[in-house]
Design an enzyme around this catalytic site. Structure first.
Site, PDB file in Angstrom:
ATOM      1  N   THR A 140      54.470  18.853 119.581  1.00 34.52           N
ATOM      2  CA  THR A 140      53.289  19.213 118.810  1.00 34.52           C
ATOM      3  C   THR A 140      53.426  20.623 118.229  1.00 34.52           C
ATOM      4  O   THR A 140      54.450  21.279 118.367  1.00 34.52           O
ATOM      5  CB  THR A 140      52.026  19.066 119.665  1.00 34.52           C
ATOM      6  OG1 THR A 140      52.173  19.823 120.873  1.00 34.52           O
ATOM      7  CG2 THR A 140      51.791  17.610 120.034  1.00 34.52           C
ATOM      8  N   HIS A 141      52.367  21.073 117.563  1.00 34.45           N
ATOM      9  CA  HIS A 141      52.413  22.252 116.702  1.00 34.45           C
ATOM     10  C   HIS A 141      53.054  23.471 117.367  1.00 34.45           C
ATOM     11  O   HIS A 141      52.760  23.811 118.500  1.00 34.45           O
ATOM     12  CB  HIS A 141      50.995  22.615 116.250  1.00 34.45           C
ATOM     13  CG  HIS A 141      50.077  22.919 117.400  1.00 34.45           C
ATOM     14  ND1 HIS A 141      49.396  21.932 118.094  1.00 34.45           N
ATOM     15  CD2 HIS A 141      49.736  24.086 117.984  1.00 34.45           C
ATOM     16  CE1 HIS A 141      48.670  22.490 119.048  1.00 34.45           C
ATOM     17  NE2 HIS A 141      48.859  23.796 119.008  1.00 34.45           N
ATOM     18  N   GLY A 142      53.958  24.086 116.619  1.00 31.83           N
ATOM     19  CA  GLY A 142      54.526  25.357 117.033  1.00 31.83           C
ATOM     20  C   GLY A 142      55.583  25.296 118.115  1.00 31.83           C
ATOM     21  O   GLY A 142      56.007  26.349 118.615  1.00 31.83           O
ATOM     22  N   GLY A 160      53.085  24.939 121.085  1.00 32.82           N
ATOM     23  CA  GLY A 160      53.698  26.224 121.381  1.00 32.82           C
ATOM     24  C   GLY A 160      54.667  26.243 122.537  1.00 32.82           C
ATOM     25  O   GLY A 160      55.050  27.316 123.009  1.00 32.82           O
TER      26      GLY A 160
END
Length: 217
Positions: A140-142, A160
């Site tokens: 997922t994001h980052g 992250g």
């Protein structure tokens, strides 16, 4: 430079079989061959793919793209160093990404990496070189996955998460958002990782905890 006419897989493994299937789905890759350091495999078929001989042959097969199909990231790294010493040019490596991988424009997958069926990268995800993403992993994001890392089938990374070089994350493990997995660390199958994992350590369980060695009852 010679025109590429085939694909050379380094390592007669289950991963090599999966990569061959992806190559055929993507396009006609030309001849697909395997090299492996196990003499018992030389001159045999790995599935339907011929094993030419040892890894030392790689620089001589000049008209083939190269993919490292060794399951453990530390082994892929060691072989990459060996091939670099042989003078193999970095541009000889290619990446294999299954057509059903979700790969938005804000995400990137490095040279020599493999992403199999059902892999999902959501946003701003960076995957390094010679990384293996087995089926149905979710980043997922980052997230950032460093060179030579391996994420096994069903792994889920929260936002992250950072996975260090040559780290190995076992099947169906889940990593909490913002957690860092250190270089050469190992995460066991089904583990739920809630805290940073130091480099080189092995963590297992729910919640995941370090495996202690040399401890007697």
């Amino acid at each position: 430079m010679a025109t590429v006419s085939g694909l050379l897989l380094v390592g007669a493994s289950g991963l090599a079989r999966e990569v061959t299937a992806v190559a055929v789905l993507l396009h006609d890759p030309g001849p697909v061959s395997v090299v492996d350091d196990n003499p018992a495999t030389w001159g045999t078929l790995h599935g339907l793919t011929p094993v030419l001989g040892s890894v030392d042959l790689v620089p001589d097969v000049v008209d083939h793209d190269v993919v490292l199909t060794l399951g453990k990231g530390r082994v892929r790294r060691r072989v990459a160093v060996r091939l670099d010493m042989f003078g193999l040019a970095p541009e000889r490596y290619t990446s294999l990404v299954h057509p059903r991988v979700v790969l938005p424009g804000s995400c990137s997958i490095g040279v020599g990496s493999i992403a199999l069926d059902g892999v999902v990268l959501t946003a701003d995800v960076e995957v390094g070189r010679h990384v293996v993403l087995m089926p149905h992993t979710t980043l997922t994001h980052g997230c950032r996955v460093h060179d030579f890392a391996t994420l096994c089938a069903g792994v889920s990374l929260g936002g992250g998460v950072e996975v260090g070089e040559a780290a190995y994350v076992g099947m169906n493990a889940a990593i909490r958002e913002g957690v860092r997995i250190g270089a050469d660390a190992t995460i066991g199958m089904g583990a739920v990782v809630l805290h940073d994992v130091p480099a080189g350590e092995t963590w297992v369980g729910v919640p995941a905890r370090p495996v202690r060695t040399g401890v007697t009852a």
